[in-house]
Design an enzyme around this catalytic site. Structure first.
Site, short mmCIF file in Angstrom:
data_model
loop_
_atom_site.label_atom_id
_atom_site.label_comp_id
_atom_site.label_asym_id
_atom_site.label_seq_id
_atom_site.Cartn_x
_atom_site.Cartn_y
_atom_site.Cartn_z
N THR A 186 0.64 -1.18 0.13
CA THR A 186 0.04 -0.16 0.15
C THR A 186 0.88 1.16 -0.15
OG1 THR A 186 -1.52 -1.19 1.30
CG2 THR A 186 -1.98 1.11 0.84
N ARG A 214 -7.77 -11.96 -4.07
CA ARG A 214 -8.04 -11.48 -2.67
C ARG A 214 -8.28 -10.01 -2.77
NH1 ARG A 214 -3.99 -7.78 -0.16
NH2 ARG A 214 -4.09 -8.25 1.94
N GLY A 216 -7.74 -6.42 -0.32
CA GLY A 216 -6.89 -5.99 0.77
C GLY A 216 -7.75 -4.59 1.16
#
Length: 369
Positions: A186, A214, A216
Protein backbone atom coordinates in the site's frame (compact mmCIF):
# COMPACT_ATOMS: atom_id res chain seq x y z
CA UNK A 1 -4.74 38.41 -3.11
CA UNK A 2 -4.65 35.63 -0.54
CA UNK A 3 -1.60 33.35 -0.89
CA UNK A 4 -2.50 29.90 -2.19
CA UNK A 5 -1.67 27.18 0.37
CA UNK A 6 -1.91 23.50 -0.56
CA UNK A 7 -0.32 20.61 1.35
CA UNK A 8 0.42 17.06 0.26
CA UNK A 9 1.96 14.09 2.08
CA UNK A 10 2.59 10.63 0.62
CA UNK A 11 3.90 7.29 1.82
CA UNK A 12 5.55 4.31 0.16
CA UNK A 13 4.40 1.66 2.60
CA UNK A 14 5.15 0.44 6.10
CA UNK A 15 7.38 -2.61 6.42
CA UNK A 16 11.06 -2.97 5.65
CA UNK A 17 13.01 -0.70 3.29
CA UNK A 18 16.43 -1.93 2.24
CA UNK A 19 19.33 0.43 1.67
CA UNK A 20 19.66 -0.67 -1.98
CA UNK A 21 16.27 0.74 -2.99
CA UNK A 22 16.09 3.64 -0.51
CA UNK A 23 17.02 6.43 -2.92
CA UNK A 24 14.70 5.14 -5.65
CA UNK A 25 11.80 5.09 -3.20
CA UNK A 26 12.56 8.58 -1.89
CA UNK A 27 12.83 9.95 -5.43
CA UNK A 28 9.45 8.47 -6.34
CA UNK A 29 7.82 10.01 -3.27
CA UNK A 30 9.26 13.44 -4.04
CA UNK A 31 8.08 13.21 -7.67
CA UNK A 32 4.59 12.38 -6.44
CA UNK A 33 4.50 15.46 -4.19
CA UNK A 34 5.80 17.72 -6.95
CA UNK A 35 3.35 16.41 -9.54
CA UNK A 36 0.41 16.75 -7.16
CA UNK A 37 1.18 20.43 -6.60
CA UNK A 38 2.58 21.49 -9.97
CA UNK A 39 0.43 23.58 -12.28
CA UNK A 40 -2.89 22.66 -10.72
CA UNK A 41 -5.60 24.53 -12.65
CA UNK A 42 -8.18 26.34 -10.49
CA UNK A 43 -10.90 23.84 -11.42
CA UNK A 44 -8.72 20.82 -10.56
CA UNK A 45 -7.15 21.78 -7.24
CA UNK A 46 -9.47 19.99 -4.83
CA UNK A 47 -7.91 17.82 -2.13
CA UNK A 48 -9.38 14.80 -3.90
CA UNK A 49 -7.67 15.66 -7.20
CA UNK A 50 -4.36 16.35 -5.43
CA UNK A 51 -4.45 12.91 -3.80
CA UNK A 52 -5.30 11.26 -7.12
CA UNK A 53 -2.41 12.93 -8.95
CA UNK A 54 0.10 12.02 -6.24
CA UNK A 55 -0.88 8.36 -6.06
CA UNK A 56 -0.91 8.00 -9.86
CA UNK A 57 2.81 8.86 -9.85
CA UNK A 58 3.47 6.23 -7.18
CA UNK A 59 1.54 3.65 -9.21
CA UNK A 60 3.82 4.25 -12.22
CA UNK A 61 7.01 3.50 -10.27
CA UNK A 62 8.57 0.03 -10.35
CA UNK A 63 10.01 0.35 -6.85
CA UNK A 64 6.63 0.66 -5.13
CA UNK A 65 3.95 -1.97 -4.61
CA UNK A 66 1.11 -0.38 -6.56
CA UNK A 67 0.18 -0.21 -10.23
CA UNK A 68 3.16 -1.17 -12.39
CA UNK A 69 5.36 -2.13 -9.42
CA UNK A 70 2.76 -4.44 -7.86
CA UNK A 71 3.56 -7.76 -6.28
CA UNK A 72 2.30 -10.74 -8.26
CA UNK A 73 -0.44 -13.13 -7.22
CA UNK A 74 0.11 -16.85 -6.72
CA UNK A 75 -0.81 -17.19 -10.42
CA UNK A 76 1.83 -14.67 -11.54
CA UNK A 77 -0.58 -11.85 -12.39
CA UNK A 78 -1.14 -8.29 -11.17
CA UNK A 79 -4.41 -7.44 -9.37
CA UNK A 80 -4.68 -3.97 -7.87
CA UNK A 81 -6.78 -2.33 -5.14
CA UNK A 82 -7.26 1.42 -4.63
CA UNK A 83 -9.52 3.84 -2.77
CA UNK A 84 -10.11 7.55 -2.17
CA UNK A 85 -12.21 9.44 0.37
CA UNK A 86 -13.34 13.06 0.41
CA UNK A 87 -13.35 14.64 3.87
CA UNK A 88 -15.77 17.42 2.92
CA UNK A 89 -18.60 15.14 1.76
CA UNK A 90 -17.59 11.78 3.24
CA UNK A 91 -17.85 10.24 -0.24
CA UNK A 92 -15.79 7.10 -0.90
CA UNK A 93 -14.83 5.13 -3.99
CA UNK A 94 -12.74 1.99 -4.37
CA UNK A 95 -11.80 -0.79 -6.77
CA UNK A 96 -10.46 -4.23 -6.01
CA UNK A 97 -8.62 -7.12 -7.70
CA UNK A 98 -8.44 -5.16 -10.95
CA UNK A 99 -6.14 -6.39 -13.76
CA UNK A 100 -4.84 -4.39 -16.71
CA UNK A 101 -5.41 -0.93 -15.27
CA UNK A 102 -2.53 1.53 -15.48
CA UNK A 103 -3.72 3.74 -12.62
CA UNK A 104 -6.27 2.11 -10.29
CA UNK A 105 -6.52 5.32 -8.23
CA UNK A 106 -8.03 7.13 -11.22
CA UNK A 107 -10.76 4.52 -11.43
CA UNK A 108 -11.48 4.74 -7.69
CA UNK A 109 -11.76 8.52 -8.01
CA UNK A 110 -14.03 8.23 -11.06
CA UNK A 111 -16.28 5.82 -9.16
CA UNK A 112 -16.51 8.24 -6.22
CA UNK A 113 -17.59 11.06 -8.53
CA UNK A 114 -20.00 8.74 -10.35
CA UNK A 115 -21.66 7.85 -7.06
CA UNK A 116 -22.59 11.51 -6.56
CA UNK A 117 -24.77 11.58 -9.68
CA UNK A 118 -28.45 10.71 -9.71
CA UNK A 119 -29.28 7.43 -11.40
CA UNK A 120 -31.87 7.58 -14.19
CA UNK A 121 -33.97 4.79 -12.63
CA UNK A 122 -33.18 5.45 -8.98
CA UNK A 123 -30.56 2.78 -8.37
CA UNK A 124 -28.07 3.29 -5.55
CA UNK A 125 -24.76 3.79 -7.28
CA UNK A 126 -21.85 1.63 -6.10
CA UNK A 127 -18.89 2.87 -4.10
CA UNK A 128 -16.84 -0.29 -4.74
CA UNK A 129 -16.33 -2.34 -7.92
CA UNK A 130 -14.08 -5.36 -8.42
CA UNK A 131 -12.51 -7.51 -11.12
CA UNK A 132 -14.25 -7.54 -14.53
CA UNK A 133 -16.98 -5.14 -13.39
CA UNK A 134 -14.35 -2.56 -12.49
CA UNK A 135 -12.65 -3.05 -15.86
CA UNK A 136 -15.94 -2.50 -17.69
CA UNK A 137 -16.57 0.69 -15.72
CA UNK A 138 -13.05 1.90 -16.56
CA UNK A 139 -13.76 1.49 -20.27
CA UNK A 140 -17.03 3.39 -19.93
CA UNK A 141 -15.19 6.27 -18.26
CA UNK A 142 -12.35 6.45 -20.78
CA UNK A 143 -9.75 5.41 -18.19
CA UNK A 144 -6.62 3.85 -19.67
CA UNK A 145 -6.42 0.08 -19.68
CA UNK A 146 -3.48 -2.03 -20.85
CA UNK A 147 -2.78 -5.68 -21.55
CA UNK A 148 -2.53 -7.41 -18.14
CA UNK A 149 1.05 -8.55 -18.80
CA UNK A 150 2.13 -4.92 -19.31
CA UNK A 151 1.58 -4.35 -15.59
CA UNK A 152 4.21 -6.94 -14.64
CA UNK A 153 7.57 -5.35 -13.82
CA UNK A 154 10.95 -7.14 -14.04
CA UNK A 155 11.50 -6.67 -10.29
CA UNK A 156 8.14 -8.22 -9.44
CA UNK A 157 8.81 -11.12 -11.81
CA UNK A 158 12.16 -11.90 -10.16
CA UNK A 159 10.62 -11.85 -6.68
CA UNK A 160 7.72 -14.05 -7.78
CA UNK A 161 9.97 -16.63 -9.44
CA UNK A 162 12.19 -16.87 -6.37
CA UNK A 163 9.43 -17.22 -3.80
CA UNK A 164 7.06 -19.31 -5.91
CA UNK A 165 9.88 -21.84 -6.36
CA UNK A 166 10.51 -21.91 -2.62
CA UNK A 167 6.80 -22.32 -1.95
CA UNK A 168 6.57 -25.22 -4.40
CA UNK A 169 9.59 -26.98 -2.89
CA UNK A 170 9.17 -26.16 0.79
CA UNK A 171 9.21 -28.95 3.38
CA UNK A 172 6.86 -29.14 6.36
CA UNK A 173 9.79 -28.48 8.66
CA UNK A 174 11.10 -25.55 6.60
CA UNK A 175 8.31 -23.05 5.91
CA UNK A 176 10.76 -20.52 4.42
CA UNK A 177 8.67 -17.50 5.29
CA UNK A 178 8.64 -14.56 2.92
CA UNK A 179 11.06 -11.86 4.06
CA UNK A 180 9.68 -8.53 5.19
CA UNK A 181 11.12 -6.74 2.17
CA UNK A 182 8.98 -8.93 -0.10
CA UNK A 183 5.76 -7.88 1.65
CA UNK A 184 5.51 -4.12 1.12
CA UNK A 185 1.88 -3.12 1.01
CA UNK A 186 0.00 0.00 0.00
CA UNK A 187 1.12 3.45 -1.07
CA UNK A 188 -1.02 6.44 -0.22
CA UNK A 189 -1.52 10.17 0.17
CA UNK A 190 -3.32 12.78 2.25
CA UNK A 191 -3.97 16.35 1.11
CA UNK A 192 -5.18 19.77 2.31
CA UNK A 193 -6.42 22.08 -0.44
CA UNK A 194 -6.60 25.86 -0.64
CA UNK A 195 -10.08 25.85 0.91
CA UNK A 196 -8.90 23.82 3.89
CA UNK A 197 -10.63 20.64 2.72
CA UNK A 198 -9.08 17.22 3.31
CA UNK A 199 -8.86 13.97 1.32
CA UNK A 200 -7.06 10.63 1.57
CA UNK A 201 -6.25 7.73 -0.72
CA UNK A 202 -4.47 4.37 -0.98
CA UNK A 203 -3.34 2.01 -3.73
CA UNK A 204 -1.80 -1.46 -3.52
CA UNK A 205 -0.75 -4.55 -5.39
CA UNK A 206 -1.20 -6.55 -2.20
CA UNK A 207 1.00 -9.20 -0.65
CA UNK A 208 3.40 -11.25 -2.77
CA UNK A 209 1.89 -14.64 -3.71
CA UNK A 210 -1.56 -13.54 -2.54
CA UNK A 211 -4.56 -15.60 -3.61
CA UNK A 212 -6.02 -14.41 -6.91
CA UNK A 213 -9.20 -12.45 -6.24
CA UNK A 214 -8.06 -11.36 -2.77
CA UNK A 215 -9.25 -7.90 -1.70
CA UNK A 216 -7.07 -5.94 0.72
CA UNK A 217 -7.46 -2.91 2.93
CA UNK A 218 -6.81 -0.56 -0.01
CA UNK A 219 -10.26 -1.42 -1.39
CA UNK A 220 -12.14 -1.72 1.91
CA UNK A 221 -14.28 1.06 3.39
CA UNK A 222 -12.94 2.16 6.76
CA UNK A 223 -9.71 0.17 6.52
CA UNK A 224 -7.15 1.72 4.14
CA UNK A 225 -8.05 5.41 4.20
CA UNK A 226 -10.37 7.84 5.96
CA UNK A 227 -11.13 11.57 5.73
CA UNK A 228 -13.60 13.72 7.66
CA UNK A 229 -14.30 17.34 8.58
CA UNK A 230 -16.53 19.06 11.09
CA UNK A 231 -19.48 21.03 9.73
CA UNK A 232 -17.81 24.22 10.85
CA UNK A 233 -14.63 23.10 9.05
CA UNK A 234 -12.59 23.91 12.17
CA UNK A 235 -11.43 20.35 12.73
CA UNK A 236 -10.85 17.24 10.68
CA UNK A 237 -8.43 14.54 9.61
CA UNK A 238 -7.23 12.47 6.69
CA UNK A 239 -5.25 9.26 7.05
CA UNK A 240 -3.74 6.66 4.76
CA UNK A 241 -2.92 3.21 6.16
CA UNK A 242 -0.35 0.60 5.15
CA UNK A 243 0.57 -2.83 6.44
CA UNK A 244 -0.91 -6.32 6.61
CA UNK A 245 -4.31 -5.96 4.96
CA UNK A 246 -6.14 -8.69 6.83
CA UNK A 247 -5.04 -7.23 10.18
CA UNK A 248 -6.09 -3.73 9.16
CA UNK A 249 -9.45 -4.82 7.73
CA UNK A 250 -10.31 -6.89 10.79
CA UNK A 251 -9.96 -3.81 12.99
CA UNK A 252 -11.28 -1.19 10.51
CA UNK A 253 -8.22 0.80 11.48
CA UNK A 254 -8.68 3.97 9.42
CA UNK A 255 -12.25 4.52 10.58
CA UNK A 256 -11.39 3.69 14.20
CA UNK A 257 -8.70 6.36 14.12
CA UNK A 258 -11.09 8.88 12.57
CA UNK A 259 -13.74 8.23 15.20
CA UNK A 260 -11.21 8.53 18.01
CA UNK A 261 -10.00 11.89 16.68
CA UNK A 262 -13.53 13.16 16.17
CA UNK A 263 -14.43 12.26 19.75
CA UNK A 264 -11.39 14.08 21.14
CA UNK A 265 -11.79 17.12 18.88
CA UNK A 266 -15.38 17.57 20.02
CA UNK A 267 -14.24 17.76 23.65
CA UNK A 268 -13.05 20.99 25.19
CA UNK A 269 -9.79 19.38 26.30
CA UNK A 270 -6.60 19.86 24.31
CA UNK A 271 -6.00 17.20 21.65
CA UNK A 272 -2.93 15.01 22.26
CA UNK A 273 -2.49 13.33 18.87
CA UNK A 274 0.64 11.44 19.92
CA UNK A 275 -1.20 9.82 22.82
CA UNK A 276 -4.25 9.10 20.67
CA UNK A 277 -2.15 7.34 18.00
CA UNK A 278 -0.37 5.31 20.67
CA UNK A 279 -3.60 4.35 22.37
CA UNK A 280 -5.40 3.46 19.13
CA UNK A 281 -2.61 1.34 17.67
CA UNK A 282 -2.06 -0.48 20.97
CA UNK A 283 -5.59 -0.92 22.31
CA UNK A 284 -7.57 -1.07 19.06
CA UNK A 285 -5.07 -2.89 16.86
CA UNK A 286 -2.05 -4.69 18.34
CA UNK A 287 -3.63 -6.02 21.55
CA UNK A 288 -6.88 -7.41 20.05
CA UNK A 289 -4.99 -9.07 17.21
CA UNK A 290 -2.45 -10.44 19.68
CA UNK A 291 -5.32 -12.06 21.55
CA UNK A 292 -6.21 -13.83 18.30
CA UNK A 293 -2.71 -15.25 18.11
CA UNK A 294 -1.21 -12.77 15.64
CA UNK A 295 2.42 -12.40 16.72
CA UNK A 296 3.34 -9.28 14.73
CA UNK A 297 0.34 -7.22 13.59
CA UNK A 298 1.76 -4.73 11.09
CA UNK A 299 0.41 -1.30 10.30
CA UNK A 300 1.59 2.18 9.41
CA UNK A 301 -0.38 5.44 9.52
CA UNK A 302 0.15 8.73 7.71
CA UNK A 303 -2.15 11.24 9.42
CA UNK A 304 -2.94 14.86 8.56
CA UNK A 305 -5.03 16.71 11.15
CA UNK A 306 -6.87 20.03 11.20
CA UNK A 307 -6.84 21.46 14.71
CA UNK A 308 -7.57 24.73 16.49
CA UNK A 309 -4.46 26.54 17.63
CA UNK A 310 -3.88 29.72 19.56
CA UNK A 311 -6.22 32.64 18.89
CA UNK A 312 -8.68 30.20 17.30
CA UNK A 313 -6.35 29.75 14.33
CA UNK A 314 -6.77 26.60 12.22
CA UNK A 315 -3.55 24.58 12.34
CA UNK A 316 -2.43 21.64 10.20
CA UNK A 317 -0.27 18.85 11.67
CA UNK A 318 1.27 15.78 10.04
CA UNK A 319 2.01 12.54 11.89
CA UNK A 320 3.47 9.16 11.04
CA UNK A 321 3.10 6.07 13.23
CA UNK A 322 4.02 2.46 12.52
CA UNK A 323 4.56 -0.92 14.17
CA UNK A 324 6.93 -2.16 11.44
CA UNK A 325 10.67 -1.63 11.05
CA UNK A 326 10.32 1.38 8.77
CA UNK A 327 7.97 3.58 6.76
CA UNK A 328 8.72 5.75 3.72
CA UNK A 329 7.14 9.22 3.63
CA UNK A 330 7.41 12.58 1.88
CA UNK A 331 5.60 15.89 2.16
CA UNK A 332 5.49 19.28 0.47
CA UNK A 333 3.41 22.43 0.08
CA UNK A 334 3.02 25.28 -2.36
CA UNK A 335 5.62 27.17 -0.30
CA UNK A 336 8.02 24.31 0.57
CA UNK A 337 9.75 21.79 -1.77
CA UNK A 338 9.29 18.04 -1.28
CA UNK A 339 11.19 16.35 1.52
CA UNK A 340 11.41 12.54 1.70
CA UNK A 341 12.55 10.24 4.48
CA UNK A 342 12.74 6.56 5.32
CA UNK A 343 11.67 6.62 8.96
CA UNK A 344 13.22 3.76 10.90
CA UNK A 345 12.65 2.36 14.35
CA UNK A 346 15.21 3.56 16.94
CA UNK A 347 16.60 0.03 17.24
CA UNK A 348 17.82 0.32 13.67
CA UNK A 349 19.64 3.58 14.27
CA UNK A 350 21.73 2.64 17.29
CA UNK A 351 19.08 2.99 20.02
CA UNK A 352 17.17 0.28 21.82
CA UNK A 353 13.50 -0.33 22.49
CA UNK A 354 12.25 -1.58 25.82
CA UNK A 355 10.48 -4.84 25.03
CA UNK A 356 7.98 -4.16 27.80
CA UNK A 357 6.89 -0.88 26.25
CA UNK A 358 4.87 -0.07 23.14
CA UNK A 359 5.99 -1.40 19.77
CA UNK A 360 4.62 1.72 18.07
CA UNK A 361 6.98 4.32 16.65
CA UNK A 362 5.41 7.80 16.34
CA UNK A 363 6.79 11.07 15.02
CA UNK A 364 5.47 14.48 14.00
CA UNK A 365 6.57 15.88 10.64
CA UNK A 366 6.97 19.66 10.03
CA UNK A 367 4.56 20.11 7.14
CA UNK A 368 3.23 23.31 8.72
CA UNK A 369 6.56 25.12 8.57
Amino acid sequence: MKERRVYIAVHGGAGYHGIASEQNVKNALKRACARALRGSPPNDSSALSIVERAIAVLEDDEYLNAGYGSNLTIDGTVECDAAVMDGLSGDFGSVGAVPGLKNPIKLASALLRHSRELDSVGRIRPMTLVASGACSFASSQGIQTVAPNEMISPRATQEWQKWKSRLDHSDDGDPRNLPQDAMQDTVGAVAWDNEGNLAAGVSSGGLLLKYSGRIGEAATFGAGCWAQQSHGERSGMACSISGAGEHIMRRGLARVLGEALQSRQSDDSELDTHHLLLQTLNQQFTEPLGQRGERMPNAGVLLLTKEQGEDDEVVRKLWCAFTTESMAVAYASTTKPPKASILRRPSLTGSTIDADKSSVFITALPIHQ
